[in-house]
Write a protein that holds these residues in place. Structure first.
Motif, PDB file in Angstrom:
ATOM      1  N   GLN A  70     -21.723  -4.122 -42.367  1.00 28.74           N
ATOM      2  CA  GLN A  70     -20.294  -4.320 -42.572  1.00 28.74           C
ATOM      3  C   GLN A  70     -19.868  -3.514 -43.796  1.00 28.74           C
ATOM      4  O   GLN A  70     -20.351  -3.758 -44.903  1.00 28.74           O
ATOM      5  N   TRP A  71     -18.960  -2.588 -43.600  1.00 28.92           N
ATOM      6  CA  TRP A  71     -18.517  -1.706 -44.677  1.00 28.92           C
ATOM      7  C   TRP A  71     -17.007  -1.752 -44.800  1.00 28.92           C
ATOM      8  O   TRP A  71     -16.286  -1.715 -43.801  1.00 28.92           O
ATOM      9  N   LEU A  72     -16.537  -1.814 -46.040  1.00 33.64           N
ATOM     10  CA  LEU A  72     -15.108  -1.872 -46.349  1.00 33.64           C
ATOM     11  C   LEU A  72     -14.703  -0.597 -47.079  1.00 33.64           C
ATOM     12  O   LEU A  72     -15.372  -0.177 -48.029  1.00 33.64           O
ATOM     13  N   TYR A  74     -11.444   1.582 -48.986  1.00 32.43           N
ATOM     14  CA  TYR A  74     -10.197   1.351 -49.725  1.00 32.43           C
ATOM     15  C   TYR A  74      -9.580   2.690 -50.128  1.00 32.43           C
ATOM     16  O   TYR A  74     -10.292   3.669 -50.394  1.00 32.43           O
ATOM     17  N   TYR A  79     -11.877  -0.883 -55.236  1.00 32.29           N
ATOM     18  CA  TYR A  79     -11.696  -1.803 -54.125  1.00 32.29           C
ATOM     19  C   TYR A  79     -10.291  -2.388 -54.045  1.00 32.29           C
ATOM     20  O   TYR A  79     -10.104  -3.575 -53.798  1.00 32.29           O
ATOM     21  N   PHE A  82      -6.760  -1.958 -49.343  1.00 34.21           N
ATOM     22  CA  PHE A  82      -7.643  -2.002 -48.167  1.00 34.21           C
ATOM     23  C   PHE A  82      -7.202  -1.019 -47.081  1.00 34.21           C
ATOM     24  O   PHE A  82      -6.026  -0.890 -46.778  1.00 34.21           O
ATOM     25  N   PHE A  85     -12.246  -1.940 -42.205  1.00 33.58           N
ATOM     26  CA  PHE A  85     -13.419  -2.811 -42.256  1.00 33.58           C
ATOM     27  C   PHE A  85     -14.206  -2.581 -40.972  1.00 33.58           C
ATOM     28  O   PHE A  85     -13.734  -2.896 -39.881  1.00 33.58           O
ATOM     29  N   TYR A 121     -13.628 -12.916 -51.886  1.00 36.20           N
ATOM     30  CA  TYR A 121     -12.865 -11.836 -52.518  1.00 36.20           C
ATOM     31  C   TYR A 121     -11.605 -12.377 -53.189  1.00 36.20           C
ATOM     32  O   TYR A 121     -10.954 -13.299 -52.673  1.00 36.20           O
ATOM     33  N   TRP A 126      -9.954  -8.608 -48.373  1.00 33.45           N
ATOM     34  CA  TRP A 126     -11.241  -8.269 -48.965  1.00 33.45           C
ATOM     35  C   TRP A 126     -11.146  -7.274 -50.127  1.00 33.45           C
ATOM     36  O   TRP A 126     -11.970  -6.375 -50.267  1.00 33.45           O
ATOM     37  N   THR A 127     -10.124  -7.434 -50.934  1.00 33.96           N
ATOM     38  CA  THR A 127      -9.908  -6.540 -52.072  1.00 33.96           C
ATOM     39  C   THR A 127     -10.248  -7.244 -53.388  1.00 33.96           C
ATOM     40  O   THR A 127     -10.371  -8.471 -53.453  1.00 33.96           O
ATOM     41  N   SER A 151     -15.905 -13.227 -46.094  1.00 34.93           N
ATOM     42  CA  SER A 151     -16.681 -12.720 -44.969  1.00 34.93           C
ATOM     43  C   SER A 151     -18.014 -13.451 -44.944  1.00 34.93           C
ATOM     44  O   SER A 151     -18.553 -13.803 -46.003  1.00 34.93           O
ATOM     45  N   SER A 190     -14.987 -12.457 -40.421  1.00 35.15           N
ATOM     46  CA  SER A 190     -14.263 -12.047 -41.629  1.00 35.15           C
ATOM     47  C   SER A 190     -12.851 -12.616 -41.589  1.00 35.15           C
ATOM     48  O   SER A 190     -12.148 -12.467 -40.587  1.00 35.15           O
TER      49      SER A 190
END
Length: 233
Positions: A70-72, A74, A79, A82, A85, A121, A126-127, A151, A190
């Motif tokens: 799982q990669w986010l 930005y 970060y 967003f 994801f 977060y 998810w920031t 998540s 998530s």
């Protein structure tokens, strides 16, 4: 001396075997970032967080990603802002040419792709700052009453509480979604804002493994059956 001479080659062989096993583990997390859409073009491989992609010479230049885990992504450093994801196993994705990716990080365990883990977060989507782990925690330290999204990964649900020491309101979240590629599995779920769980924003204060409440959230599929114990069973 003779016994020492015999022991040393055996030790070297054992270390070599362990090294080979480590290299051959099929579920290692990674992200390969390409600066164009050519699947055979050069790329930079990430195995860890990057709060500022200019360090790798990749700031605002990623156009294609191939990844496991799982990669986010930005569009601002550290970060913020967003953009995407991805939860995938050894798959590639082209990014829009309008995307300006300036930082990235992964969600989930640093030890194995489908290990049981949670990430909290500070911001929606998810920031911001993060609190993470794989065991019960009676308080979420720097994110106490600051959690806005989360998540989970692995094959256990988690229960999130609005009080310290597992008190207050609670909601159980299951890893509803399963990604499978060649038998390599990734269980995950998530939540972009914790208000989706029926909790107030910035209200999470403690976390426990397993499903310890009848208040269960599973996204598109409600949980059918009895709640689990603290071992996640």
């Amino acid at each position: 001396m003779g016994s020492l001479v015999r022991v040393l080659p055996a030790l070297v062989a054992a270390i070599s075997c362990l090294t080979a096993l480590a290299i051959d583990i099929p579920d290692l997390r990674y992200l390969k970032a390409h600066n164009d859409y050519d699947p055979d073009g050069p790329y930079h491989e990430f195995l860890d967080y990057s709060p500022d992609l200019s360090v790798q010479g990749m700031d605002n230049s990623i156009r294609r990603v191939c990844l496991a885990g799982q990669w986010l992504l930005y569009d601002e450093h550290y970060y913020s802002g967003f953009k995407a994801f991805f939860s995938d196993v050894n798959q590639c994705h082209n990014l829009s040419s309008s995307y300006s990716i300036s930082s990235l990080r992964y969600a989930g365990s640093p030890y194995g792709l489908d290990d049981v883990y949670y990430n909290l977060y500070e911001g929606d989507l998810w920031t911001g700052n993060e609190f993470k782990g794989n065991t019960n925690t009676p308080n979420v330290a720097n994110l106490d009453m600051k959690v806005s999204s989360l998540s989970i990964s692995g094959q256990s649900p988690w229960t999130f509480f609005t009080g310290l020491q597992y008190a207050g309101e609670a909601v159980c979240v299951y890893p509803t979604y399963v990604t499978n590629n060649g038998g390599i599995l990734l269980h995950h779920n998530s939540i972009p804002t914790i208000t989706n769980l029926g909790l107030s924003d910035n209200s999470i204060r403690s976390v426990a493994k397993g499903c310890l409440t009848d208040n269960v959230y599973r996204g598109d599929r409600p949980h059918q059956g009895e709640r689990g114990d603290q071992g996640g069973h």
